[in-house]
Design a protein around this motif. Structure first.
Motif, PDB file in Angstrom:
ATOM      1  N   PHE A  17      -8.413  -3.136  -6.476  1.00  0.00           N
ATOM      2  CA  PHE A  17      -7.189  -2.839  -6.231  1.00  0.00           C
ATOM      3  C   PHE A  17      -7.335  -1.457  -5.232  1.00  0.00           C
ATOM      4  CE2 PHE A  17      -3.302  -0.080  -6.814  1.00  0.00           C
ATOM      5  CZ  PHE A  17      -2.255  -1.126  -6.174  1.00  0.00           C
ATOM      6  N   ASP A  18      -8.327  -0.648  -5.730  1.00  0.00           N
ATOM      7  CA  ASP A  18      -8.603   0.584  -4.956  1.00  0.00           C
ATOM      8  C   ASP A  18      -8.903  -0.013  -3.520  1.00  0.00           C
ATOM      9  OD1 ASP A  18      -7.986   2.380  -7.059  1.00  0.00           O
ATOM     10  OD2 ASP A  18     -10.408   2.718  -7.439  1.00  0.00           O
ATOM     11  N   HIS A  19      -9.652  -0.806  -3.455  1.00  0.00           N
ATOM     12  CA  HIS A  19     -10.150  -1.526  -1.837  1.00  0.00           C
ATOM     13  C   HIS A  19      -8.763  -1.855  -1.112  1.00  0.00           C
ATOM     14  CE1 HIS A  19     -13.478  -3.743   0.242  1.00  0.00           C
ATOM     15  NE2 HIS A  19     -12.446  -3.224   1.079  1.00  0.00           N
ATOM     16  N   LEU A  20      -7.948  -2.540  -1.982  1.00  0.00           N
ATOM     17  CA  LEU A  20      -6.576  -2.820  -1.459  1.00  0.00           C
ATOM     18  C   LEU A  20      -5.901  -1.497  -0.770  1.00  0.00           C
ATOM     19  CD1 LEU A  20      -4.415  -4.895  -0.447  1.00  0.00           C
ATOM     20  CD2 LEU A  20      -3.356  -4.623  -2.746  1.00  0.00           C
ATOM     21  N   VAL A  21      -5.701  -0.650  -1.845  1.00  0.00           N
ATOM     22  CA  VAL A  21      -5.165   0.646  -1.375  1.00  0.00           C
ATOM     23  C   VAL A  21      -5.762   1.383  -0.219  1.00  0.00           C
ATOM     24  CG1 VAL A  21      -4.897   3.109  -2.068  1.00  0.00           C
ATOM     25  CG2 VAL A  21      -4.342   1.443  -3.724  1.00  0.00           C
ATOM     26  N   ARG A  22      -7.119   1.423  -0.240  1.00  0.00           N
ATOM     27  CA  ARG A  22      -7.686   1.728   1.211  1.00  0.00           C
ATOM     28  C   ARG A  22      -7.555   1.187   2.295  1.00  0.00           C
ATOM     29  NH1 ARG A  22     -12.164   2.493  -2.398  1.00  0.00           N
ATOM     30  NH2 ARG A  22     -13.271   0.662  -1.515  1.00  0.00           N
ATOM     31  N   ASP A  23      -7.481  -0.177   2.148  1.00  0.00           N
ATOM     32  CA  ASP A  23      -7.161  -1.198   3.440  1.00  0.00           C
ATOM     33  C   ASP A  23      -5.536  -1.190   3.877  1.00  0.00           C
ATOM     34  OD1 ASP A  23      -9.763  -1.603   3.420  1.00  0.00           O
ATOM     35  OD2 ASP A  23      -9.592  -3.973   2.589  1.00  0.00           O
ATOM     36  N   GLY A  24      -4.906  -0.810   2.680  1.00  0.00           N
ATOM     37  CA  GLY A  24      -3.435  -0.879   2.965  1.00  0.00           C
ATOM     38  C   GLY A  24      -2.850  -2.164   2.787  1.00  0.00           C
ATOM     39  N   GLU A  48       7.232  -9.121  -5.271  1.00  0.00           N
ATOM     40  CA  GLU A  48       6.314  -8.038  -5.800  1.00  0.00           C
ATOM     41  C   GLU A  48       5.203  -8.763  -6.543  1.00  0.00           C
ATOM     42  OE1 GLU A  48       9.185  -4.619  -7.020  1.00  0.00           O
ATOM     43  OE2 GLU A  48       9.720  -6.425  -7.724  1.00  0.00           O
ATOM     44  N   VAL A  49       4.007  -8.154  -6.664  1.00  0.00           N
ATOM     45  CA  VAL A  49       2.902  -8.784  -7.048  1.00  0.00           C
ATOM     46  C   VAL A  49       1.902  -7.836  -8.043  1.00  0.00           C
ATOM     47  CG1 VAL A  49       0.714  -9.846  -6.474  1.00  0.00           C
ATOM     48  CG2 VAL A  49       2.718 -10.136  -4.975  1.00  0.00           C
ATOM     49  N   LEU A  50       1.877  -8.504  -9.378  1.00  0.00           N
ATOM     50  CA  LEU A  50       0.681  -7.639 -10.065  1.00  0.00           C
ATOM     51  C   LEU A  50      -0.723  -7.824  -9.715  1.00  0.00           C
ATOM     52  CD1 LEU A  50       2.589  -8.287 -13.460  1.00  0.00           C
ATOM     53  CD2 LEU A  50       2.448  -6.147 -12.112  1.00  0.00           C
ATOM     54  N   PHE A  51      -1.515  -6.842  -9.697  1.00  0.00           N
ATOM     55  CA  PHE A  51      -2.613  -7.031  -9.198  1.00  0.00           C
ATOM     56  C   PHE A  51      -3.647  -6.870 -10.512  1.00  0.00           C
ATOM     57  CE2 PHE A  51      -6.611  -6.423  -7.453  1.00  0.00           C
ATOM     58  CZ  PHE A  51      -6.790  -6.697  -6.068  1.00  0.00           C
ATOM     59  N   TYR A  52      -4.529  -7.976 -10.867  1.00  0.00           N
ATOM     60  CA  TYR A  52      -5.042  -7.988 -12.276  1.00  0.00           C
ATOM     61  C   TYR A  52      -6.557  -7.884 -11.764  1.00  0.00           C
ATOM     62  CZ  TYR A  52      -6.899 -10.027 -16.512  1.00  0.00           C
ATOM     63  OH  TYR A  52      -7.843 -10.187 -17.697  1.00  0.00           O
ATOM     64  N   HIS A  53      -7.498  -7.233 -12.525  1.00  0.00           N
ATOM     65  CA  HIS A  53      -9.008  -7.083 -12.549  1.00  0.00           C
ATOM     66  C   HIS A  53      -9.289  -8.146 -13.486  1.00  0.00           C
ATOM     67  CE1 HIS A  53      -9.611  -3.043 -10.131  1.00  0.00           C
ATOM     68  NE2 HIS A  53      -9.091  -4.030  -9.275  1.00  0.00           N
ATOM     69  N   SER A  54     -10.125  -9.253 -13.067  1.00  0.00           N
ATOM     70  CA  SER A  54     -10.545 -10.083 -13.967  1.00  0.00           C
ATOM     71  C   SER A  54     -12.142  -9.637 -14.308  1.00  0.00           C
ATOM     72  CB  SER A  54     -10.485 -11.647 -13.517  1.00  0.00           C
ATOM     73  OG  SER A  54     -11.178 -11.410 -12.506  1.00  0.00           O
ATOM     74  N   ASN A  55     -12.737 -10.169 -15.436  1.00  0.00           N
ATOM     75  CA  ASN A  55     -13.993 -10.065 -15.989  1.00  0.00           C
ATOM     76  C   ASN A  55     -14.347  -8.658 -16.094  1.00  0.00           C
ATOM     77  OD1 ASN A  55     -15.335 -12.354 -16.099  1.00  0.00           O
ATOM     78  ND2 ASN A  55     -15.268 -12.824 -13.866  1.00  0.00           N
ATOM     79  N   VAL A  56     -14.192  -7.740 -15.187  1.00  0.00           N
ATOM     80  CA  VAL A  56     -14.379  -6.246 -15.335  1.00  0.00           C
ATOM     81  C   VAL A  56     -13.079  -5.580 -15.373  1.00  0.00           C
ATOM     82  CG1 VAL A  56     -15.662  -4.359 -14.290  1.00  0.00           C
ATOM     83  CG2 VAL A  56     -16.887  -6.533 -14.459  1.00  0.00           C
ATOM     84  N   ALA A  64       1.486  -4.764  -5.888  1.00  0.00           N
ATOM     85  CA  ALA A  64       1.388  -5.127  -4.325  1.00  0.00           C
ATOM     86  C   ALA A  64       2.589  -5.701  -4.062  1.00  0.00           C
ATOM     87  CB  ALA A  64       0.149  -5.760  -3.935  1.00  0.00           C
ATOM     88  N   GLU A  65       2.738  -6.200  -2.825  1.00  0.00           N
ATOM     89  CA  GLU A  65       4.027  -6.740  -2.468  1.00  0.00           C
ATOM     90  C   GLU A  65       3.453  -7.745  -0.989  1.00  0.00           C
ATOM     91  OE1 GLU A  65       6.959  -4.030  -1.306  1.00  0.00           O
ATOM     92  OE2 GLU A  65       5.907  -3.766   0.790  1.00  0.00           O
ATOM     93  N   VAL A  89       1.122  -1.356  -3.074  1.00  0.00           N
ATOM     94  CA  VAL A  89       2.325  -0.621  -3.251  1.00  0.00           C
ATOM     95  C   VAL A  89       1.815   0.842  -3.934  1.00  0.00           C
ATOM     96  CG1 VAL A  89       4.552  -0.386  -4.544  1.00  0.00           C
ATOM     97  CG2 VAL A  89       3.787  -2.504  -3.154  1.00  0.00           C
ATOM     98  N   ARG A  90       1.211   0.636  -5.346  1.00  0.00           N
ATOM     99  CA  ARG A  90       1.037   1.895  -6.061  1.00  0.00           C
ATOM    100  C   ARG A  90       0.127   1.293  -7.268  1.00  0.00           C
ATOM    101  NH1 ARG A  90       3.911   2.683 -10.766  1.00  0.00           N
ATOM    102  NH2 ARG A  90       5.839   1.430 -11.208  1.00  0.00           N
TER     103      ARG A  90
END
Length: 137
Positions: A17-24, A48-56, A64-65, A89-90
DNA sequence: GCCAACGTTGGC
DNA sequence: GCCAACGTTGGC
Protein backbone atom coordinates in the motif's frame (compact mmCIF):
# COMPACT_ATOMS: atom_id res chain seq x y z
CA UNK A 1 -26.60 5.55 -6.51
CA UNK A 2 -23.78 5.03 -4.09
CA UNK A 3 -20.42 3.61 -5.00
CA UNK A 4 -19.76 -0.09 -4.51
CA UNK A 5 -16.99 -1.44 -2.32
CA UNK A 6 -14.31 -4.04 -2.94
CA UNK A 7 -11.27 -5.63 -1.41
CA UNK A 8 -8.05 -6.39 -3.25
CA UNK A 9 -5.13 -8.45 -1.99
CA UNK A 10 -1.50 -7.85 -2.65
CA UNK A 11 1.64 -9.29 -1.21
CA UNK A 12 3.53 -6.33 0.22
CA UNK A 13 6.73 -7.75 -1.25
CA UNK A 14 5.19 -7.46 -4.67
CA UNK A 15 3.25 -4.21 -4.30
CA UNK A 16 2.51 -2.66 -0.92
CA UNK A 17 0.00 0.00 0.00
CA UNK A 18 2.90 2.35 0.72
CA UNK A 19 4.03 1.78 -2.83
CA UNK A 20 0.58 2.77 -4.09
CA UNK A 21 0.70 5.90 -1.94
CA UNK A 22 4.06 6.81 -3.49
CA UNK A 23 2.79 6.07 -7.00
CA UNK A 24 -0.52 7.79 -6.38
CA UNK A 25 -2.11 5.51 -8.93
CA UNK A 26 -1.35 2.14 -10.47
CA UNK A 27 -2.52 -0.41 -13.02
CA UNK A 28 -4.03 -3.36 -11.14
CA UNK A 29 -3.14 -6.16 -13.52
CA UNK A 30 -2.09 -9.78 -13.31
CA UNK A 31 -5.42 -11.14 -12.04
CA UNK A 32 -5.78 -14.60 -13.56
CA UNK A 33 -8.88 -15.90 -11.85
CA UNK A 34 -12.26 -15.76 -13.49
CA UNK A 35 -14.22 -14.91 -10.36
CA UNK A 36 -11.81 -12.13 -9.49
CA UNK A 37 -11.95 -10.90 -13.08
CA UNK A 38 -15.73 -10.67 -12.90
CA UNK A 39 -15.38 -8.41 -9.89
CA UNK A 40 -12.83 -6.27 -11.72
CA UNK A 41 -15.28 -5.87 -14.59
CA UNK A 42 -18.01 -4.81 -12.17
CA UNK A 43 -15.88 -2.01 -10.68
CA UNK A 44 -17.01 1.50 -11.48
CA UNK A 45 -15.19 4.79 -11.34
CA UNK A 46 -14.81 6.02 -7.74
CA UNK A 47 -15.82 2.71 -6.15
CA UNK A 48 -14.02 2.31 -2.84
CA UNK A 49 -11.46 -0.46 -2.33
CA UNK A 50 -9.92 -1.95 0.78
CA UNK A 51 -6.25 -2.80 0.31
CA UNK A 52 -5.20 -6.01 2.03
CA UNK A 53 -1.66 -7.28 2.56
CA UNK A 54 -1.54 -11.06 2.14
CA UNK A 55 1.12 -13.38 3.58
CA UNK A 56 3.11 -10.63 5.26
CA UNK A 57 1.05 -8.38 7.47
CA UNK A 58 -2.23 -10.16 6.78
CA UNK A 59 -4.26 -7.05 7.39
CA UNK A 60 -6.35 -4.43 5.66
CA UNK A 61 -3.99 -1.47 5.64
CA UNK A 62 -5.50 1.20 3.46
CA UNK A 63 -8.22 2.54 1.22
CA UNK A 64 -8.00 3.05 -2.51
CA UNK A 65 -10.51 3.94 -5.18
CA UNK A 66 -11.18 2.91 -8.75
CA UNK A 67 -9.47 5.43 -11.02
CA UNK A 68 -10.16 3.63 -14.30
CA UNK A 69 -12.72 0.95 -15.12
CA UNK A 70 -11.84 -2.42 -16.65
CA UNK A 71 -9.72 -2.56 -19.80
CA UNK A 72 -7.73 -5.43 -21.39
CA UNK A 73 -4.90 -6.49 -19.09
CA UNK A 74 -1.68 -5.37 -20.78
CA UNK A 75 0.18 -8.22 -19.06
CA UNK A 76 -2.07 -10.90 -20.55
CA UNK A 77 -0.88 -11.97 -24.00
CA UNK A 78 -3.99 -14.09 -24.51
CA UNK A 79 -6.13 -11.02 -23.92
CA UNK A 80 -8.58 -12.91 -21.76
CA UNK A 81 -8.32 -10.95 -18.53
CA UNK A 82 -8.85 -7.35 -17.56
CA UNK A 83 -7.13 -4.79 -15.37
CA UNK A 84 -8.33 -1.62 -13.64
CA UNK A 85 -6.46 1.36 -12.25
CA UNK A 86 -6.51 2.16 -8.55
CA UNK A 87 -5.50 5.31 -6.77
CA UNK A 88 -4.53 5.67 -3.12
CA UNK A 89 -7.00 7.38 -0.79
CA UNK A 90 -5.51 7.00 2.69
CA UNK A 91 -3.91 4.55 5.06
CA UNK A 92 -6.04 3.19 7.88
CA UNK A 93 -5.39 4.65 11.32
CA UNK A 94 -4.61 1.14 12.47
CA UNK A 95 -4.55 -1.94 10.21
CA UNK A 96 -7.31 -4.50 10.65
CA UNK A 97 -5.77 -7.93 10.85
CA UNK A 98 -7.14 -11.11 9.41
CA UNK A 99 -7.40 -12.50 12.94
CA UNK A 100 -9.57 -9.56 14.01
CA UNK A 101 -11.75 -9.95 10.96
CA UNK A 102 -12.22 -13.67 11.63
CA UNK A 103 -13.08 -12.88 15.23
CA UNK A 104 -15.75 -10.36 14.26
CA UNK A 105 -19.19 -11.96 13.83
CA UNK A 106 -20.41 -9.11 11.59
CA UNK A 107 -17.76 -10.14 9.04
CA UNK A 108 -18.51 -13.86 9.03
CA UNK A 109 -20.12 -13.70 5.60
CA UNK A 110 -17.39 -11.63 3.99
CA UNK A 111 -16.43 -12.98 0.59
CA UNK A 112 -12.71 -12.84 1.31
CA UNK A 113 -13.14 -14.90 4.47
CA UNK A 114 -15.43 -17.43 2.86
CA UNK A 115 -13.20 -17.91 -0.15
CA UNK A 116 -9.67 -17.42 1.02
CA UNK A 117 -7.87 -17.48 -2.27
CA UNK A 118 -10.01 -14.89 -4.01
CA UNK A 119 -7.82 -11.89 -4.77
CA UNK A 120 -10.61 -9.44 -5.65
CA UNK A 121 -13.86 -9.62 -3.72
CA UNK A 122 -16.95 -7.54 -2.96
CA UNK A 123 -17.47 -5.84 0.42
CA UNK A 124 -20.96 -4.93 1.65
CA UNK A 125 -21.77 -1.52 3.09
CA UNK A 126 -22.14 -3.03 6.56
CA UNK A 127 -18.81 -4.88 6.27
CA UNK A 128 -17.12 -1.69 5.13
CA UNK A 129 -18.40 0.21 8.14
CA UNK A 130 -17.39 -2.58 10.49
CA UNK A 131 -13.85 -2.65 9.16
CA UNK A 132 -13.47 1.12 9.34
CA UNK A 133 -14.71 1.02 12.91
CA UNK A 134 -12.12 -1.65 13.76
CA UNK A 135 -9.52 0.55 12.10
CA UNK A 136 -10.35 3.41 14.40
CA UNK A 137 -12.23 5.39 11.77
C1' DG B 1 7.72 -25.74 4.69
C1' DC B 2 3.29 -27.72 4.71
C1' DC B 3 -1.18 -28.18 3.24
C1' DA B 4 -6.15 -26.90 2.30
C1' DA B 5 -8.94 -24.89 -1.06
C1' DC B 6 -9.69 -23.94 -5.63
C1' DG B 7 -8.91 -23.59 -10.67
C1' DT B 8 -7.25 -25.41 -14.81
C1' DT B 9 -5.69 -28.82 -18.00
C1' DG B 10 -5.76 -32.82 -20.63
C1' DG B 11 -6.58 -37.84 -21.33
C1' DC B 12 -10.18 -40.76 -22.08
C1' DG C 1 -18.37 -34.59 -19.90
C1' DC C 2 -15.80 -36.75 -16.22
C1' DC C 3 -12.04 -36.78 -13.29
C1' DA C 4 -7.15 -37.29 -12.03
C1' DA C 5 -3.12 -34.63 -12.00
C1' DC C 6 -1.11 -30.53 -11.46
C1' DG C 7 -0.43 -25.52 -10.31
C1' DT C 8 -1.35 -21.48 -7.44
C1' DT C 9 -2.73 -18.84 -3.52
C1' DG C 10 -2.26 -17.83 0.97
C1' DG C 11 -2.93 -19.10 5.97
C1' DC C 12 -0.66 -21.52 9.49
Amino acid sequence: MSAARWLVKSEPHTYSFDHLVRDGRTVWDGVRNNTAALHLKAMRQDDEVLFYHSNVGMAVVGIAEVAREAFPDPSDPANRFVAVELSAVRALTSPVTLAEMKATPALAEMAMLRQGRLSVSPVSAAEWETILRLAGG
